[in-house]
Design a protein around this motif. Sequence first.
Motif, short mmCIF file in Angstrom:
data_model
loop_
_atom_site.label_atom_id
_atom_site.label_comp_id
_atom_site.label_asym_id
_atom_site.label_seq_id
_atom_site.Cartn_x
_atom_site.Cartn_y
_atom_site.Cartn_z
N ARG A 279 2.38 11.84 -24.53
CA ARG A 279 1.65 12.83 -23.73
C ARG A 279 0.44 12.17 -23.05
NH1 ARG A 279 1.09 16.46 -27.46
NH2 ARG A 279 -0.83 15.63 -28.33
N HIS A 280 -0.31 11.36 -23.81
CA HIS A 280 -1.48 10.68 -23.25
C HIS A 280 -1.07 9.68 -22.17
CE1 HIS A 280 -3.92 12.71 -26.12
NE2 HIS A 280 -3.51 12.01 -27.16
N ALA A 281 0.07 9.04 -22.37
CA ALA A 281 0.53 8.04 -21.41
C ALA A 281 0.79 8.67 -20.05
CB ALA A 281 1.80 7.36 -21.91
N ARG A 282 1.51 9.78 -20.04
CA ARG A 282 1.84 10.41 -18.75
C ARG A 282 0.58 10.97 -18.09
NH1 ARG A 282 7.35 12.13 -17.80
NH2 ARG A 282 7.42 12.91 -19.91
N ARG A 283 -0.31 11.53 -18.86
CA ARG A 283 -1.54 12.07 -18.29
C ARG A 283 -2.46 10.94 -17.79
NH1 ARG A 283 -2.24 17.09 -22.55
NH2 ARG A 283 -0.36 18.15 -21.82
N ALA B 70 0.83 -1.21 0.00
CA ALA B 70 0.00 0.00 0.00
C ALA B 70 0.86 1.26 0.00
CB ALA B 70 -0.94 -0.01 1.21
N ALA B 71 1.90 1.29 0.82
CA ALA B 71 2.78 2.46 0.88
C ALA B 71 3.49 2.67 -0.45
CB ALA B 71 3.79 2.30 2.01
N PHE B 72 3.98 1.60 -1.05
CA PHE B 72 4.65 1.67 -2.35
C PHE B 72 3.70 2.24 -3.40
CE2 PHE B 72 5.23 -0.72 -6.40
CZ PHE B 72 6.38 -0.07 -6.85
N ALA B 73 2.47 1.72 -3.43
CA ALA B 73 1.50 2.17 -4.41
C ALA B 73 1.14 3.64 -4.19
CB ALA B 73 0.25 1.30 -4.36
N LEU B 74 0.91 4.03 -2.96
CA LEU B 74 0.56 5.43 -2.68
C LEU B 74 1.69 6.37 -3.08
CD1 LEU B 74 -1.33 5.03 0.71
CD2 LEU B 74 -2.30 5.41 -1.58
N LEU B 75 2.93 5.97 -2.82
CA LEU B 75 4.07 6.77 -3.25
C LEU B 75 4.10 6.87 -4.78
CD1 LEU B 75 6.66 8.31 -2.51
CD2 LEU B 75 7.87 6.11 -2.65
N CYS B 76 3.83 5.77 -5.46
CA CYS B 76 3.79 5.79 -6.93
C CYS B 76 2.71 6.74 -7.43
CB CYS B 76 3.54 4.39 -7.47
SG CYS B 76 4.94 3.28 -7.34
N PHE B 77 1.57 6.76 -6.76
CA PHE B 77 0.49 7.64 -7.18
C PHE B 77 0.86 9.11 -7.02
CE2 PHE B 77 -2.49 4.00 -5.83
CZ PHE B 77 -2.26 3.34 -7.02
N ILE B 78 1.50 9.43 -5.92
CA ILE B 78 1.93 10.82 -5.71
C ILE B 78 2.95 11.22 -6.77
CG2 ILE B 78 3.18 12.33 -4.10
CD1 ILE B 78 1.77 10.69 -1.84
N VAL B 79 3.91 10.34 -7.05
CA VAL B 79 4.92 10.62 -8.07
C VAL B 79 4.26 10.79 -9.44
CG1 VAL B 79 6.89 9.62 -9.31
CG2 VAL B 79 6.81 9.55 -6.81
N ALA B 80 3.26 9.97 -9.75
CA ALA B 80 2.57 10.06 -11.04
C ALA B 80 1.89 11.41 -11.21
CB ALA B 80 1.56 8.93 -11.18
N ILE B 81 1.24 11.88 -10.16
CA ILE B 81 0.55 13.17 -10.24
C ILE B 81 1.56 14.31 -10.39
CG2 ILE B 81 -0.88 14.80 -8.94
CD1 ILE B 81 -2.32 12.30 -7.77
N ALA C 174 -3.72 7.64 -10.93
CA ALA C 174 -3.30 7.99 -9.57
C ALA C 174 -4.39 8.76 -8.84
CB ALA C 174 -2.01 8.80 -9.62
N VAL C 175 -5.02 9.70 -9.52
CA VAL C 175 -6.10 10.47 -8.89
C VAL C 175 -7.26 9.54 -8.54
CG1 VAL C 175 -7.87 12.23 -9.35
CG2 VAL C 175 -5.48 12.69 -9.90
N LEU C 176 -7.63 8.64 -9.44
CA LEU C 176 -8.73 7.70 -9.15
C LEU C 176 -8.42 6.84 -7.92
CD1 LEU C 176 -9.66 6.40 -12.73
CD2 LEU C 176 -11.04 7.87 -11.26
N GLN C 177 -7.20 6.33 -7.86
CA GLN C 177 -6.83 5.45 -6.75
C GLN C 177 -6.76 6.22 -5.43
OE1 GLN C 177 -7.45 2.60 -7.48
NE2 GLN C 177 -5.94 1.51 -8.67
N LEU C 178 -6.23 7.44 -5.48
CA LEU C 178 -6.16 8.25 -4.26
C LEU C 178 -7.56 8.67 -3.80
CD1 LEU C 178 -2.96 10.39 -4.87
CD2 LEU C 178 -3.26 8.49 -3.27
#
Length: 180
Positions: free
Chosen positions: A78-82, A49-60, A88-92
């Motif tokens: 461009r579409h890939a990064r967005r 969970a911590a790894f995934a949450l960190l990934c989500f923050i980095v993605a945003i 990440a926003v959906l998961q958070l």
Amino acid sequence: RHLNQDDMVAFSMDADGKAAYVLNPISLPNHTAYRLAWYETPVTLGLIAAFALLCFIVAIVSAIRNWKADRVAPPAARHARRLAGLVAVLQLLFVGVLGLLAYALTANPFSDIPVSFYVGLVLPLLALPLTLALLWFAQRAWREGWWTRYSRSQYSVIALGSLCFLWLLNYANLIGWNFG
């Protein structure tokens, strides 16, 4: 329990001679407990969970930081990064819904599950196909040489983090409406 009582605890062994089940016929006569696999332990689940949450923050942060630079990148890059930022926003948001549910049930533990939680369970369902798209974009980024090697690695780790988070939600029976 008390030290001077005669409670019996029995262990059932597996094929390797390790304790697989604990049986306690006096205190819990109809219950058995089994040894958790390494991936089922609270520490492992918490690390995922911590790894995934960190990934989500980095993605945003990465999506926001590279918003202007991605304008000159190939459209797929461009579409890939967005898309990574969107997942990440959906998961958070789902983590936020879980937090609100925990708060609501703590305040009133005998209440029904709020409707907002049922609605919130849609978020991981939306993230599921989008995560598969992240994995597809990750392999494409490596094949076509988008971004720097560091950015491609970061994107691949973000895709892996999202996949791990979905596995965690599935393990916890939080994908779909499988609780009751």
